[in-house]
Design an enzyme around this catalytic site. Structure first.
Site, PDB file in Angstrom:
ATOM      1  N   PRO A 218       0.796  -1.245   0.000  1.00 34.16           N
ATOM      2  CA  PRO A 218       0.000   0.000   0.000  1.00 34.16           C
ATOM      3  C   PRO A 218       0.817   1.278   0.000  1.00 34.16           C
ATOM      4  CG  PRO A 218       0.122  -0.844   2.212  1.00 34.16           C
ATOM      5  CD  PRO A 218       0.881  -1.828   1.366  1.00 34.16           C
ATOM      6  N   GLY A 219       2.146   1.159  -0.177  1.00 30.16           N
ATOM      7  CA  GLY A 219       2.960   2.353  -0.339  1.00 30.16           C
ATOM      8  C   GLY A 219       3.888   2.677   0.819  1.00 30.16           C
ATOM      9  N   LYS A 221       6.851   1.139   1.991  1.00 26.94           N
ATOM     10  CA  LYS A 221       8.270   1.150   1.612  1.00 26.94           C
ATOM     11  C   LYS A 221       8.515   2.124   0.462  1.00 26.94           C
ATOM     12  CE  LYS A 221       8.972  -3.634   3.130  1.00 26.94           C
ATOM     13  NZ  LYS A 221       7.557  -3.912   3.463  1.00 26.94           N
ATOM     14  N   CYS A 336       7.740 -10.795   5.181  1.00 25.13           N
ATOM     15  CA  CYS A 336       7.363 -10.734   6.602  1.00 25.13           C
ATOM     16  C   CYS A 336       6.995 -12.135   7.096  1.00 25.13           C
ATOM     17  CB  CYS A 336       6.221  -9.745   6.818  1.00 25.13           C
ATOM     18  SG  CYS A 336       4.796  -9.985   5.725  1.00 25.13           S
TER      19      CYS A 336
END
Length: 400
Positions: A218-219, A221, A336
């Site tokens: 969703p932005g 990094k 992750c």
């Protein structure tokens, strides 16, 4: 179908059972051996810190900390990353015993556990509940995660497509409503875990670079990359999902970040965007994964087939990434999760099949990689739930 959970179960704070499929337990046991019980116990609750990234394009850390403290929020500076702050997580709280319950899906349960309200899409069942009733919020496995007040009845829910169902009054591990803060709305902060922030630091983009984020939504990094170069690099963000690209565009706008967003399947970037071949200085590969390191994890039902499929999927992004890199360019691979199949074995593939070299990372905050899968595993970086409050893996690779 998921693999049935093993007989061994691990108690949650309310004495109920959190189950993991045999496939998940097998994959984690291969990594942790006799420490598996400690790992599973750590996975069922959040880590001790909830991290936020300070958007230094708009505010400095000291000013933001003052603003939050003036609102009664116990926000503290991270000891290493200058753009990181955190809120200590307290709990578990004791939840009241009430008669009525609302069953929610896994994602909603894990969010409500941290104090988020419950909305229509996350509700699975609320038999006999009327607006104004006191209710316990339960996962589909029967784990109590929060206490709240119903703002819809069962009949209302059947007619509604959206809206607030349960106002959470008391959660197991409550956090302040970060997304309701003016500081969030104004783009001064972005909720992001410490390992996730570290990824962009390991990528180490420089002003003037051509940087590609292959799975940008969703932005988090992507915006951090823009922040680190102060919007002075040519940054591309790709994602195949239209809704996720729209969400990422909104995130970038709120944070004041500049990047080119394109909706496409980035496994084929070298074919669809030949002008990028051998042009990138930095490529970030942060593909879909089993997400076992995202905590709290009430349960996980992934099968052997699903875990194997994810590993094969991840390799496809690296195949494209190596073609986009300039000689001497850097690709950072991050996930992750903690399974060797999605971590060290992927790096072994990148080295043996794609010709990439393992590079030393500029900053290590976690543990080193597992030995026995690939040479130079000590240059890889891992985060473990029972040691670091999260599960994560970071590899920095260089194209000769």
């Amino acid at each position: 179908m998921w693999d049935a959970p093993e007989e061994e179960a691990h108690e949650t704070p309310r004495g109920l059972k959190a189950f993991f499929s045999r496939a998940v337990l097998r994959a984690l046991r291969a990594v942790y051996g006799p420490e598996l019980s400690s790992v599973l116990n750590a996975m069922r609750k959040p880590g001790p810190r909830y991290y936020l990234r300070v958007n230094t394009l708009k505010i400095n850390r000291e000013e933001l900390l003052d603003r939050l403290k003036n609102k009664g929020i116990d926000a503290r500076a991270d000891e290493v990353l200058e753009e990181a702050i955190y809120l200590p997580i307290k709990g578990p709280n004791k939840l009241p015993d009430v008669e009525k319950t609302v069953i929610v899906d896994k994602f909603t349960a894990e969010s409500a556990m941290m104090g988020s309200h419950v909305y229509v899409p996350g509700v699975k069942r609320m038999r006999g509940v009327r607006a104004g009733d006191e209710v316990l919020v339960l996962s589909e496995r029967g784990q109590a995660v929060a206490f709240g007040i119903a703002r819809m009845s069962e009949e209302d829910l059947l007619k509604a497509k959206k809206g607030l169902v349960i106002e959470v009054v008391r959660a197991l591990y409550p956090l302040p409503p970060i997304r309701a803060l003016d500081e969030y709305r104004m783009g001064m902060i972005y909720p992001q875990s410490l390992p996730s922030m570290l990824v962009s630091r390991v990528l180490a983009p420089r002003p003037g670079d051509l940087v590609i984020d292959m799975t940008c939504a969703p932005g988090g990094k992507l915006s951090h990359i823009c922040q680190l170069v102060e919007n002075r690099a040519l940054v591309f963000g790709f994602d195949r999902n239209k809704k996720k690209i729209a969400e990422t565009r909104s995130t970038l706008a709120r944070l004041g970040c500049e990047a080119i967003l394109i909706r496409t399947d980035s496994r084929y970037l070298d074919v669809d965007f030949p002008f990028l071949v051998s042009k990138a200085n930095r490529v970030l590969v942060d593909p879909p994964c089993s997400a076992l390191g995202v905590l709290p994890k009430l349960y996980d039902e992934k099968s052997t087939r699903e875990l194997a499929s994810l590993a094969e999927y991840q390799k496809q992004f690296l195949k494209a990434a190596v073609k986009l890199l300039k000689p001497g360019g850097v690709v950072v691979y991050s996930v992750c999760t903690m399974t060797a199949e999605e971590c060290e074995e992927i790096v072994a593939f990148a080295v043996e099949e794609l010709g990439l070299q393992i590079d030393e990372q500029p900053l290590y905050l976690g543990s080193r990689g597992l030995p026995g899968y690939v040479n130079s595993s000590e240059l890889l970086q891992r985060f473990h739930p029972h040691l670091h409050g999260a599960g994560y893996f970071i590899a920095r690779l260089r194209k000769p």
